[in-house]
Every structure is written in C-alpha cells, then in structure tokens.
Scaffold this active site. Structure first.
Site, PDB file in Angstrom:
ATOM      1  CG  HIS A  12      44.662  32.108  37.593  1.00  0.00           C
ATOM      2  ND1 HIS A  12      44.418  33.442  37.841  1.00  0.00           N
ATOM      3  CD2 HIS A  12      43.553  31.446  38.024  1.00  0.00           C
ATOM      4  CE1 HIS A  12      43.237  33.594  38.400  1.00  0.00           C
ATOM      5  NE2 HIS A  12      42.685  32.390  38.517  1.00  0.00           N
ATOM      6  CG  HIS A  54      36.698  34.913  35.851  1.00  0.00           C
ATOM      7  ND1 HIS A  54      36.207  36.045  36.492  1.00  0.00           N
ATOM      8  CD2 HIS A  54      37.192  34.114  36.837  1.00  0.00           C
ATOM      9  CE1 HIS A  54      36.397  35.929  37.787  1.00  0.00           C
ATOM     10  NE2 HIS A  54      37.006  34.779  38.039  1.00  0.00           N
TER      11      HIS A  54
END
Length: 251
Positions: A12, A54
């Site tokens: 991730h 992100h």
C-alpha cells in the site's frame, strides 16, 4: 483486461508502513521484500504534472503547509517527504508518475495506480493520467491497474488509455457499486475489508470481476479474506503477510 497478473499481496502506498509513502524508496523496499505489486496515489500539481501523493495538502507527509493543487511541480518535486518519516530517508522527494513507472518496470513491480484527484478536477486528473500512460512506451511500462473512488476520473482515464484495466474503488460493498463497476467495464471492484463477507465476494465474482481488499495488515485477517475468495489485499505491512506465506489459501 487480465494482463495485470493479480498478485495477492500489494504494498500500500509503495512500501506500506516501512518507508515514506508514495516514494521511490518505498518501491525499492517493496521489491526487496519480495512484493510483486504496489499501490500508489497520483494527483496533479498546479501546472498539471501527475505526481505521487495521497493528501491534498503537504502537512502530514512533508510537515509543512501547502496545497498540492496550488503548487507548481518544481516545488513539489523538491519537497522532502523522507525526513518527516525518519531521518534515514532524508532527501526522499515526491516523484513524478513517469519516474515511478520507470522504477516499477525496472524492479518488476505491477502497479495499482489510484487516481486521487483534488476536489473539482476529477476528469482532468483522469485525463492526464490516461494520456501519460498512453504516451509511455509500452515496452517500458509496467503492468498497470487503474483505480479510483471517482467514476469521472476513471472514465476520463479510460478514454485516453482504453487498453489499461480499471478497478472501481468503494468503501463498502453494495449492489449499486458493483453494477456501476460492470457498466464502466471495470476488471475489479476494490473494497474495504470492513464488513466484507463471502456473499459479497461471490457476487463480485459472479459479475465477472476480481475483488481486491484494503487495508490488511494482520496475517490472520489476510488468511480469512483469502478463504472468502478475495483475489488480493493491499497492505501497510507486506513484510508480515509475505513472511506468513506460503500457507493454504494465502500466498
């Protein structure tokens, strides 16, 4: 649409919790651990450059103020996101999408590329990402699966790169989200592990899609999900999951 390979354990945000997120250092660590695939997030700078980050701000990852969509690529590319994670990673900066793709290809990593648009630029972000993938030499491009919570971003990316498989990213399973993923021609539905059961996984498979699940950091939880039939999991601790393999229905 099946050329992505569908690795079962996906690091991730590049290297999970073992490196500053969405960095080349994370990609290298993922490869050293034996991962076959990584996930990372892509957002646009003020001047339209697709970069790996992100959040819409720099506060959390860089420890400084600034909105990604309001800053030029040159400033973002020079932003140290390594030192706030750990001094050993000092000097690790936000990478360009193209640089990350080149790194993944060299390391033999497949990519789940999450299109992470800032609010209001969903279609533009998807279009830019799709165009970059289309322009990237096929012989040097790693296997890519596009994903996003934004259907508009996915559709725009697909128009520019129709050969790249896509996954619709949602919080929890429901019939409407599955139907929407099918209508969009997606190859997978990416779901949270929360409240996921065998009935939902079976419905995804019955619709002809794969089922990828986030974010799974405990081997026993990964084992439970693979027994349900999920096709892969995103993990912040791929080291723990990989060290637990091989076991039945797991690695």
């Amino acid at each position: 649409m099946s050329g992505w390979g569908w690795p079962r354990i996906i690091a991730h945000r590049c290297g999970g919790a073992l490196a500053p997120e969405n960095t080349l250092a994370g990609l290298r660590i993922a490869a050293l651990l034996g991962c076959r695939a990584v996930e990372f997030d892509v957002m646009l700078s003020a001047d339209g450059e697709p970069l790996l980050i992100h959040d819409e701000t720099l506060d959390r990852t860089a420890g400084r103020p600034g909105r990604v969509g309001a800053l030029a690529a040159a400033e973002l590319l020079a932003t140290d996101v390594g030192r706030p994670f750990h001094p050993a990673f000092g000097g690790e900066t936000i990478p360009r999408l193209d640089t990350a793709l080149e790194c993944c290809a060299a390391l033999g990593l497949a990519v789940n590329l999450e299109i992470k648009p800032a609010a209001g630029v969903e279609q533009e972000t998807g279009r830019v990402v799709g165009r970059h993938l289309a322009a990237f030499p096929t012989s040097r491009r790693p296997a890519v699966l596009l994903s996003s919570f934004s259907a508009a971003a996915l559709d725009a990316a697909s128009s520019a790169s129709p050969d790249v498989p896509r996954a619709f990213l949602v919080g929890r399973f429901d019939a409407a989200s599955l139907a929407h993923a099918v209508r969009m021609g997606c190859a997978a539905l990416n779901l949270s592990r929360d409240d996921l059961d065998a009935v939902a996984v079976a419905a995804v498979h019955a619709a002809g899609l794969r089922c990828l699940v986030y974010t799974v950091n405990v081997p026993d939880e990964a084992r439970r999900l693979f027994l349900l039939g999920v096709d892969g999991v995103f993990s912040d601790r791929p080291d723990l999951l990989l060290s637990a393999s091989p076991t039945p229905n797991f690695g």
